[in-house]
Design an enzyme around this catalytic site. Structure first.
Site, PDB file in Angstrom:
ATOM      1  N   CYS A  95       0.729  -1.246   0.000  1.00  0.00           N
ATOM      2  CA  CYS A  95       0.000   0.000   0.000  1.00  0.00           C
ATOM      3  C   CYS A  95       0.768   1.313   0.000  1.00  0.00           C
ATOM      4  O   CYS A  95       1.913   1.419   0.414  1.00  0.00           O
ATOM      5  CB  CYS A  95      -0.993   0.029   1.151  1.00  0.00           C
ATOM      6  SG  CYS A  95      -1.874  -1.501   1.385  1.00  0.00           S
ATOM      7  N   GLY A 110       0.793  -0.211  -4.960  1.00  0.00           N
ATOM      8  CA  GLY A 110      -0.388  -1.062  -4.859  1.00  0.00           C
ATOM      9  C   GLY A 110      -1.278  -0.910  -6.061  1.00  0.00           C
ATOM     10  O   GLY A 110      -1.603   0.210  -6.445  1.00  0.00           O
ATOM     11  N   ASN A 147      -0.435   1.490   5.616  1.00  0.00           N
ATOM     12  CA  ASN A 147       0.597   0.765   4.875  1.00  0.00           C
ATOM     13  C   ASN A 147       1.414  -0.030   5.895  1.00  0.00           C
ATOM     14  O   ASN A 147       2.048   0.554   6.768  1.00  0.00           O
ATOM     15  CB  ASN A 147       1.489   1.768   4.127  1.00  0.00           C
ATOM     16  CG  ASN A 147       2.740   1.149   3.532  1.00  0.00           C
ATOM     17  OD1 ASN A 147       3.745   1.825   3.358  1.00  0.00           O
ATOM     18  ND2 ASN A 147       2.688  -0.125   3.205  1.00  0.00           N
ATOM     19  N   GLY A 148       1.388  -1.358   5.791  1.00  0.00           N
ATOM     20  CA  GLY A 148       2.168  -2.182   6.713  1.00  0.00           C
ATOM     21  C   GLY A 148       1.427  -3.442   7.117  1.00  0.00           C
ATOM     22  O   GLY A 148       0.391  -3.783   6.551  1.00  0.00           O
ATOM     23  N   TYR A 163      13.708  -1.860  -4.001  1.00  0.00           N
ATOM     24  CA  TYR A 163      12.637  -2.152  -4.958  1.00  0.00           C
ATOM     25  C   TYR A 163      11.402  -1.266  -4.837  1.00  0.00           C
ATOM     26  O   TYR A 163      10.922  -0.736  -5.833  1.00  0.00           O
ATOM     27  CB  TYR A 163      12.234  -3.617  -4.792  1.00  0.00           C
ATOM     28  CG  TYR A 163      11.045  -4.063  -5.635  1.00  0.00           C
ATOM     29  CD1 TYR A 163      11.178  -4.284  -6.998  1.00  0.00           C
ATOM     30  CD2 TYR A 163       9.801  -4.271  -5.054  1.00  0.00           C
ATOM     31  CE1 TYR A 163      10.102  -4.692  -7.774  1.00  0.00           C
ATOM     32  CE2 TYR A 163       8.717  -4.678  -5.823  1.00  0.00           C
ATOM     33  CZ  TYR A 163       8.865  -4.888  -7.184  1.00  0.00           C
ATOM     34  OH  TYR A 163       7.811  -5.285  -7.940  1.00  0.00           O
TER      35      TYR A 163
END
Length: 477
Positions: free
Chosen positions: A14, A42, A120-121, A265
């Site tokens: 996300c 995402g 996010n996580g 990445y």
């Protein structure tokens, strides 16, 4: 183990984007463009929720759906989102399935008003927290760990004087990785876990404030970068434009654990993560590979996109020319369907094609960011050789994957990882390369500029004890 199975790229959970226009202007369209800039984080779902802080009604308008930002939003469903405070989200699922009910942001109406939340996580202690809530009568609408966070904030808000105090108290119970953007009726809040796994930044344009995952999203909307949200910090942007900071959750710098794969990445090349340029980080990785794994060759190429800058670094250090050997179809997402054995190789060719005239008759050094199951690497090596490359020497800008991740990356179980139980020579033979070299693990701190990192997917040394129960859903199976 069947390594003929189509390889799914490493995914990360996300991107978040929150915006507060203190002058009352509508923010939905700006959030839309911010999410566009975060699309790489995402591609399974997207959503925007907004409210008007001036009408006193706490009404929230929300639209979300499955797919990319431009697939979920059209003029007819974006224009009706009226409000000067809002939260947006793009999702790549690692906990909870890819279904519409799990799309974010989450919107909660409770006794103190409304909450809009994007996350996010991955939360490690989700099972215990969900049980606690369920035993107290909570009814869950999703299977995400994000809903657990939202419920705990709502519960704490009943006992605390402000939503930011409630957020701090709730997060004291939360163990895991999170970069959060939360909107209450008249406040925009950002929170980053004490380990600092994921990035989160603050920006400003005009009289509007933004909290988002990466500073590249700020540049897209011509906003000025103010600063990073610190690990363990909860920041609150109030209606008068002040930014409050709470560091009760902060850990000493030596205990922090930024995800190394953000540098390798996940982040866009034009992002800066806690002061370290991601482009610079990837060039450093390429230079290290050239020093540690030299080979005679005619051309250095990168596998788009994150392999490109590492390839530039390798070329600069080795003196071997850098070239572009692949053309990429940017309209094919990570969720491309590969239902049959016969379509597996074809699916890679839909995403990537080799420029024959560039590689024909040459000894090629191919740089990629990682090898997970090995099947994609196998196919790309084959494509290069079919295009006439005399030799293909693969270099990887990360160490071998040996362990799963519990903090927001869908790295599979050890048994599905090609490096599990195999030597580098064996992996090289499987993927069909003429030689293979990985980034040395001891060089990883150079990629973060010396900041503390989490490299558990390579080393098995987790900064937080792994969960004893399944928090990864389909990715654990």
């Amino acid at each position: 183990m069947d390594f003929g199975t189509a390889e799914k790229p490493v995914g990360e959970a996300c991107g978040v984007f929150g915006m507060y226009d203190l002058d009352g202007g509508n923010v939905a369209s700006t959030i839309y463009y911010g999410l566009y800039a975060l699309q790489h984080r995402g591609q399974e779902s997207a959503g925007i929720a907004v409210t008007n802080t001036f009408n006193g009604k706490d009404k929230v308008d929300c639209h979300k759906g499955l797919g990319r930002v431009n697939e979920v939003f059209r003029e007819h469903n974006l224009l009706p989102l009226k409000g000067n405070l809002g939260v947006g989200h793009v999702r790549y699922s690692t906990a909870g399935g890819s279904t519409l009910e799990n799309a974010q942001p989450l919107v909660l109406a409770y006794i103190k008003g409304t909450l809009m939340l994007a996350h996010n996580g991955n939360i490690v202690n989700t099972p215990e927290l969900r049980r606690e809530l369920a035993l107290n009568g909570a009814i869950f609408r999703t299977t995400t760990d994000t809903e657990t966070i939202a419920y705990h904030i709502a519960r704490e808000r009943v006992k605390t004087p402000s939503v930011q105090a409630a957020t701090v108290q709730a997060l004291k119970k939360i163990i895991g990785s999170y970069s959060l953007v939360i909107a209450s009726p008249r406040k925009l809040i950002g929170a980053r876990d004490p380990w600092g796994f994921r990035p989160l930044v603050i920006g400003k344009t005009g009289n509007s404030y933004i909290i988002t995952s990466e500073n590249c999203a700020l540049e897209t909307i011509n906003a000025k970068f103010i600063r990073d949200v610190l690990p363990g910090e909860v920041v609150t942007i109030n209606a008068n434009g002040t930014i409050e900071s709470n560091l009760e959750l902060a850990l000493p710098p030596e205990k922090q654990a930024r995800c190394i794969f953000e540098y390798i990445y996940f982040c866009r090349p034009d992002t800066t993560f806690d002061g370290m340029s991601v482009t610079r980080s990837r060039v450093i990785a390429g230079r290290i590979l050239a020093k540690t794994h030299p080979v005679e060759a005619d051309l250095v190429v990168g596998v788009p996109e994150s392999g490109n800058m590492a390839a530039v670094g390798y070329a600069l250090e080795s003196g071997i020319p850098y070239g572009i050997a692949f053309t990429k179809n940017t309209y094919v997402g990570r969720t491309f369907i590969k239902p049959q054995q016969s379509s597996r190789v074809q699916s890679v060719k839909v995403k990537l094609n080799v420029l024959h005239e560039v590689v024909k008759g040459k000894r090629i050094i191919m740089i990629d960011d990682s090898i997970v199951r090995g099947t994609t690497s196998d196919q790309i090596v084959t494509m290069l050789k079919n295009a006439g490359a005399k030799e293909v020497h693969m270099r990887v800008s990360s160490p071998p994957f040996y362990h799963p991740c519990y903090f927001g990356i869908d790295i599979p179980n050890e048994e599905q990882l090609i490096a599990h139980g195999r030597s580098v020579e064996e992996i090289c033979k499987i993927i069909g390369a003429d030689s293979l070299g990985y980034l040395p693990p001891e060089s990883l701190p150079e990629l973060s500029g010396g900041l503390k990192i989490c490299d558990a997917c390579f080393s098995g040394k987790y900064p937080i004890a792994p969960p004893t129960e399944d928090i990864r859903g389909e990715y654990l199976r």
